[in-house]
Design an enzyme around this catalytic site. Structure first.
Site, PDB file in Angstrom:
ATOM      1  CE  LYS A  71     -20.488  -8.966  -7.903  1.00 49.47           C
ATOM      2  NZ  LYS A  71     -20.076  -7.558  -7.901  1.00 49.47           N
TER       3      LYS A  71
ATOM      4  NE  ARG B 115     -22.771  -6.819 -14.063  1.00 50.43           N
ATOM      5  CZ  ARG B 115     -21.539  -7.222 -13.831  1.00 50.43           C
ATOM      6  NH1 ARG B 115     -21.308  -8.465 -13.488  1.00 50.43           N
ATOM      7  NH2 ARG B 115     -20.547  -6.376 -13.929  1.00 50.43           N
TER       8      ARG B 115
ATOM      9  NE  ARG C 142     -11.582  -4.466  -9.217  1.00 52.28           N
ATOM     10  CZ  ARG C 142     -12.894  -4.720  -9.303  1.00 52.28           C
ATOM     11  NH1 ARG C 142     -13.496  -5.423  -8.377  1.00 52.28           N
ATOM     12  NH2 ARG C 142     -13.583  -4.256 -10.327  1.00 52.28           N
TER      13      ARG C 142
ATOM     14  NE  ARG D  95     -12.118  -5.675 -14.255  1.00 53.52           N
ATOM     15  CZ  ARG D  95     -13.276  -6.020 -13.702  1.00 53.52           C
ATOM     16  NH1 ARG D  95     -13.304  -6.877 -12.696  1.00 53.52           N
ATOM     17  NH2 ARG D  95     -14.427  -5.513 -14.124  1.00 53.52           N
TER      18      ARG D  95
ATOM     19  NE  ARG E 255     -17.262  -2.036 -14.201  1.00 55.24           N
ATOM     20  CZ  ARG E 255     -16.197  -2.325 -13.438  1.00 55.24           C
ATOM     21  NH1 ARG E 255     -15.133  -1.531 -13.464  1.00 55.24           N
ATOM     22  NH2 ARG E 255     -16.202  -3.382 -12.686  1.00 55.24           N
TER      23      ARG E 255
HETATM   24  P1  AMP Z   1     -17.305  -7.641 -13.769  1.00 57.52           P
HETATM   25  O1  AMP Z   1     -15.961  -8.267 -13.784  1.00 57.52           O
HETATM   26  O2  AMP Z   1     -18.359  -8.521 -13.163  1.00 57.52           O
HETATM   27  O3  AMP Z   1     -17.298  -6.257 -13.168  1.00 57.52           O
HETATM   28  O4  AMP Z   1     -17.735  -7.466 -15.300  1.00 57.52           O
HETATM   29  C1  AMP Z   1     -16.975  -6.694 -16.194  1.00 57.52           C
HETATM   30  C2  AMP Z   1     -17.816  -6.320 -17.406  1.00 57.52           C
HETATM   31  O5  AMP Z   1     -18.251  -7.511 -18.075  1.00 57.52           O
HETATM   32  C3  AMP Z   1     -19.109  -5.571 -17.101  1.00 57.52           C
HETATM   33  O6  AMP Z   1     -18.901  -4.186 -16.936  1.00 57.52           O
HETATM   34  C4  AMP Z   1     -19.936  -5.896 -18.344  1.00 57.52           C
HETATM   35  O7  AMP Z   1     -19.487  -5.138 -19.459  1.00 57.52           O
HETATM   36  C5  AMP Z   1     -19.566  -7.346 -18.607  1.00 57.52           C
HETATM   37  N1  AMP Z   1     -20.471  -8.274 -17.888  1.00 57.52           N
HETATM   38  C6  AMP Z   1     -20.154  -9.075 -16.838  1.00 57.52           C
HETATM   39  N2  AMP Z   1     -21.219  -9.797 -16.456  1.00 57.52           N
HETATM   40  C7  AMP Z   1     -22.237  -9.442 -17.271  1.00 57.52           C
HETATM   41  C8  AMP Z   1     -23.601  -9.829 -17.373  1.00 57.52           C
HETATM   42  N3  AMP Z   1     -24.156 -10.736 -16.550  1.00 57.52           N
HETATM   43  N4  AMP Z   1     -24.349  -9.267 -18.367  1.00 57.52           N
HETATM   44  C9  AMP Z   1     -23.818  -8.379 -19.217  1.00 57.52           C
HETATM   45  N5  AMP Z   1     -22.542  -7.960 -19.169  1.00 57.52           N
HETATM   46  C10 AMP Z   1     -21.751  -8.482 -18.207  1.00 57.52           C
END
Ligand code: AMP
Length: 222
Positions: free
Chosen positions: A13, A88, A127, A161, A172
């Protein structure tokens, strides 16, 4: 254009949103990037978010809803936006509907980037990301290595990360399947959903996305 991207962690994404944001000249709002910035800047939101992100759990809804309300109401989003990582879960999706209704900027399309489960773990654990806020480039040790395997093209040293480690990725993915995947049906019922095959080469997938966003030509006879 007002677009929302759905898809599991590792679907690509971030990469495709970045491509599309450059092409359409509309901002890419990534919840993960916004939260990581807050963590890096040591803000109150960042400190709270970190305790959840470190466990691979979702940060509480009000934090995300407030964050996106502020962004979506800003001038930056007046001509459209690309949402990535928010909403989410169902509560966030309903809150988003409400805020977009208030500003009379409904979503035009929801793109669901589909990638088979068995590919996701290798994609995420390999990644490597650029820590530079302006750049945020994403590489992969096997599928998309950086020119020297260590540094980004912008010069910054690439990092993994902390939540891209195997134990956290499992959690996740579990949370994605439990809480986020139901949104596919939510947006399908609203007739907004378009599914994109995310298993392939980056530029081919991007071409598919652009094709999906192009309105069908009107036949001459109409
Ligand atoms: P991502 O980079 O989108 O994989 O997000 C990394 C982390 O940020 C996730 O594993 C969550 O802990 C937090 N996170 C990102 N977006 C959301 C969301 N919409 N609601 C809650 N936590 C989020």
């Amino acid at each position: 254009m007002r677009i929302l991207f759905l898809g599991p962690p590792g679907a690509g994404k971030g990469t495709q949103c970045k491509n599309l944001s450059e092409k359409l000249k509309v901002p890419h709002l990534s919840s993960g990037d916004l939260l990581r910035d807050a963590v890096k800047n040591g803000t109150e939101v960042g400190r709270l978010a970190k305790s959840y992100m470190d466990k691979g759990e979702l940060v509480p809804d009000p934090v995300l809803i407030d964050m996106f309300r502020e962004r979506l109401n800003s001038k930056e989003c007046a001509n459209g936006f690309i949402l990535d990582g928010f909403p989410r879960n169902l509560a966030q999706a309903q809150a988003l509907d409400k805020m977009l209704e208030e500003i009379k900027q409904p979503l035009i399309v929801v793109l669901n980037l589909q990638v088979p489960d068995h590919l996701l773990m290798a994609r995420i654990t390999g990644r490597r990301t650029c820590p530079d806020k302006q750049c945020n480039a994403v590489y992969h040790i096997n599928f998309k290595p950086s020119p020297d395997g260590k540094n980004c093209e912008c010069g910054a040293e690439l990092v993994q990360r902390s939540d891209d480690k195997e134990e956290l990725v499992k959690e996740r993915l579990r949370i994605y399947n439990e809480q986020t995947a139901p949104l596919i049906d939510y947006y399908d019922k609203k007739l907004l959903l378009r599914t994109i095959d995310g298993d392939g080469e980056e530029q081919a997938i991007f071409a598919d996305i652009l094709h999906t966003l192009t309105p069908p030509a009107v036949p001459d006879s109409v």
